[in-house]
Design a protein around this motif. Sequence first.
Motif, PDB file in Angstrom:
ATOM      1  N   PRO A 200       3.704  -4.407   6.617  1.00 23.90           N
ATOM      2  CA  PRO A 200       3.870  -4.477   5.167  1.00 23.90           C
ATOM      3  C   PRO A 200       2.645  -5.105   4.501  1.00 23.90           C
ATOM      4  CG  PRO A 200       5.111  -6.224   6.210  1.00 23.90           C
ATOM      5  CD  PRO A 200       4.542  -5.369   7.320  1.00 23.90           C
ATOM      6  N   TYR A 201       2.532  -4.868   3.215  1.00 21.65           N
ATOM      7  CA  TYR A 201       1.496  -5.492   2.400  1.00 21.65           C
ATOM      8  C   TYR A 201       2.052  -6.801   1.852  1.00 21.65           C
ATOM      9  CZ  TYR A 201      -1.613  -1.482   2.472  1.00 21.65           C
ATOM     10  OH  TYR A 201      -2.478  -0.502   2.874  1.00 21.65           O
ATOM     11  N   ILE A 202       1.222  -7.821   1.842  1.00 23.77           N
ATOM     12  CA  ILE A 202       1.612  -9.118   1.306  1.00 23.77           C
ATOM     13  C   ILE A 202       1.274  -9.153  -0.180  1.00 23.77           C
ATOM     14  CG2 ILE A 202       1.196 -11.620   1.435  1.00 23.77           C
ATOM     15  CD1 ILE A 202       2.613 -10.358   3.923  1.00 23.77           C
ATOM     16  N   VAL A 203       2.203  -9.689  -0.962  1.00 27.45           N
ATOM     17  CA  VAL A 203       2.015  -9.820  -2.408  1.00 27.45           C
ATOM     18  C   VAL A 203       2.072 -11.307  -2.742  1.00 27.45           C
ATOM     19  CG1 VAL A 203       2.864  -9.175  -4.686  1.00 27.45           C
ATOM     20  CG2 VAL A 203       3.206  -7.621  -2.745  1.00 27.45           C
ATOM     21  N   ILE A 204       1.065 -11.789  -3.425  1.00 27.34           N
ATOM     22  CA  ILE A 204       1.026 -13.178  -3.869  1.00 27.34           C
ATOM     23  C   ILE A 204       1.418 -13.197  -5.344  1.00 27.34           C
ATOM     24  CG2 ILE A 204      -0.380 -15.246  -4.149  1.00 27.34           C
ATOM     25  CD1 ILE A 204      -2.285 -14.079  -2.018  1.00 27.34           C
ATOM     26  N   VAL A 205       2.433 -13.973  -5.677  1.00 25.72           N
ATOM     27  CA  VAL A 205       2.939 -14.032  -7.046  1.00 25.72           C
ATOM     28  C   VAL A 205       2.552 -15.375  -7.659  1.00 25.72           C
ATOM     29  CG1 VAL A 205       4.979 -13.911  -8.523  1.00 25.72           C
ATOM     30  CG2 VAL A 205       4.886 -12.559  -6.418  1.00 25.72           C
ATOM     31  N   HIS A 206       1.963 -15.303  -8.844  1.00 23.03           N
ATOM     32  CA  HIS A 206       1.570 -16.497  -9.594  1.00 23.03           C
ATOM     33  C   HIS A 206       2.357 -16.533 -10.895  1.00 23.03           C
ATOM     34  CE1 HIS A 206      -1.827 -17.320  -6.962  1.00 23.03           C
ATOM     35  NE2 HIS A 206      -1.963 -16.009  -6.900  1.00 23.03           N
TER      36      HIS A 206
END
Length: 118
Positions: free
Chosen positions: A17-23
């Motif tokens: 999977p692709y990692i998503v960083i949420v800010h």
Amino acid sequence: MRKRYDLASIREAPMKPYIVIVHKDENSAYGMTFPDAPGCFSAADEIDDIFAMAAEALALWAEGMREDGNSIPTPRLLSELKSHPRWADDFANAAFIFAIDPPSRRPIKRLDAMDDVR
């Protein structure tokens, strides 16, 4: 001599999977960055919209990469990304992170609002 591939083994080995960083800053939307999808980003006003917006952004990014003749980078493991100097601050300051399935290899069908008028 051409290399032969066992199609069954290819189907059984799913892509990481692709990692998503949420800010999230005060009084702002949720911003999303994708370390393994250069140039791909998204935002959502509501937390409930994050997953759909991330999936759409990643799919459109992948489609654009294919249209431009570029290869799509293989996603790295979370442990690799967290230890990479480029992403250390992003992970440290993230509201949260999540993983998203890789985009489909099928092209996205775009609808043209003018189709009904023509």
